[in-house]
Design a protein around this motif. Structure first.
Motif, PDB file in Angstrom:
ATOM      1  N   ASP A   1     -84.122 -39.839 -28.319  1.00  0.00           N
ATOM      2  CA  ASP A   1     -83.185 -39.062 -27.516  1.00  0.00           C
ATOM      3  C   ASP A   1     -82.373 -39.988 -26.607  1.00  0.00           C
ATOM      4  OD1 ASP A   1     -81.974 -36.724 -26.522  1.00  0.00           O
ATOM      5  OD2 ASP A   1     -83.297 -36.774 -24.769  1.00  0.00           O
TER       6      ASP A   1
ATOM      7  N   GLU B   1     -83.250 -41.630 -33.809  1.00  0.00           N
ATOM      8  CA  GLU B   1     -84.124 -40.485 -33.566  1.00  0.00           C
ATOM      9  C   GLU B   1     -84.540 -40.372 -32.100  1.00  0.00           C
ATOM     10  OE1 GLU B   1     -87.427 -41.045 -36.140  1.00  0.00           O
ATOM     11  OE2 GLU B   1     -86.345 -40.451 -37.955  1.00  0.00           O
TER      12      GLU B   1
ATOM     13  N   ARG C   1     -84.621 -44.857 -37.194  1.00  0.00           N
ATOM     14  CA  ARG C   1     -85.678 -44.705 -36.181  1.00  0.00           C
ATOM     15  C   ARG C   1     -85.096 -44.827 -34.772  1.00  0.00           C
ATOM     16  NH1 ARG C   1     -90.932 -45.951 -38.231  1.00  0.00           N
ATOM     17  NH2 ARG C   1     -91.740 -45.746 -36.098  1.00  0.00           N
TER      18      ARG C   1
END
Length: 338
Positions: free
Chosen positions: A297, A295, A292
């Motif tokens: 950016d 993920e 998580r």
């Protein structure tokens, strides 16, 4: 001619251990110290790397480090061990702590290993990673000679008192987090001093409490804590968990890691190893958490740069200043010059 040389990890370990054996450190201790210094250098922690060798040897010769240390282990309870380093190097004492403590953690679910009467333990990441590679969660706390003032004060009482954490993952490389409670480790200031460099603003204060970029003034002053008052609160917690818990010298009373003369540091380190509950899906849950994070950016995991540096060092060897490597070679072949 290049000012940098490439040296394999094996060659670096051999030469560092030879330098220590030249001053009559036993082979087991010499190899333990060498492995730790080279591992720190490999992950980019130059302040805990080969630059420490000259200081270590000078302290062995002055008797500040006990080259004949008799490491002793006593049990405080079923899962609590006290390891007396006998004023010797921290690294062989930590080796004994892990040798005795990790099987306890695997059997009982947890082990607490307190190393007392100890010395500089280098990069904590090196030690907690060993715990995680055995499938356990590792925590480590260490106190160091005074360098941080209590919040609102000018007189140093706490060390940089680092904390480290490592957790096993599905893949080979564990999650490793290592941080000093000063904005940077004090070893980086010493590295700058030895290299003749100034330090960046925001690292330290001089003895009058003024910001400084002079490494000498920083070493005689105080380090700036991370997180302001929260950093000094954490330093106090680490002081209790390491020095008080292991019956070792408080930071304010500990001898210097850098000088050959004076009192032995006699600091403490505490390692905690915890067996994850695999029945609750530990591996899948930690991978989901880290996934998580990745993920997002621009996000990266703590220790990513360290992992990259280690991989490069394993493939290409250490990139060392030529002057440092020549000094190590000299120490390995002619200790009488010290």
């Amino acid at each position: 001619m290049s000012d940098v040389v490439q040296v394999s990890l094996a060659d670096a370990c051999d030469l560092v251990s030879s330098a220590l054996m030249n001053v009559h450190v036993c082979k087991t201790a010499a190899m333990s110290v060498a492995a730790a210094l080279v591992a720190a250098e490999a992950e980019g922690q130059e302040g805990h790397g080969l630059i420490r060798l000259s200081d270590y040897i000078a302290q062995v010769q002055s008797g500040k480090i006990n080259r004949h240390a008799n490491i002793r282990v006593s049990h405080r309870g079923p899962a609590s061990l006290l390891i007396d380093a006998d004023r010797g190097f921290a690294y062989p004492a930590l080796d004994v702590a892990l040798e005795k403590g990790l099987p306890v953690a695997q059997e009982t679910g947890i082990a607490i290993m307190a190393v007392g009467n100890s010395h500089h333990c280098g990069a904590l990441s090196v030690h907690v990673e060993r715990v995680a590679r055995d499938g356990l969660i590792g925590l480590m706390f260490a106190n160091t000679p005074k360098s941080i003032a209590p919040w609102g004060g000018r007189e140093p009482i706490f060390g940089t008192n680092p904390i480290a954490f490592a957790a096993p993952r599905r893949r080979d490389t564990p999650l490793v987090i290592d941080l000093s409670l000063s904005r940077v480790a004090r070893g980086k200031v010493m590295a700058a001093k030895k290299a003749g460099r100034s330090i960046p603003p925001g690292w330290a204060l001089d003895s009058d409490g003024n910001p400084t970029t002079d490494p000498d003034a920083a070493l005689s002053g105080t380090m700036i804590p991370m997180g302001a008052a929260k950093g000094t609160a954490l330093a106090l917690m680490v002081e209790v968990l390491s020095a008080v818990f292991s019956a070792s010298s408080l930071s304010v009373d500990a001898g210097s890691f850098f000088d050959a003369e004076g009192l032995s540091p006699r600091v403490g380190q505490t390692l905690i190893a915890i067996q994850p509950d695999h029945s609750s899906g530990y591996v899948s849950r930690i991978e989901a958490l880290l996934g998580r994070i990745l993920e997002i950016d621009g996000a990266r995991l703590p220790g990513a740069r360290r992992e990259h540096a280690v991989n490069v060092s394993r493939d290409k060897g250490l990139s060392l200043p030529k002057s440092l490597w020549l000094r190590v070679q000299k120490l390995a072949t002619n200790h009488s010059s010290l």
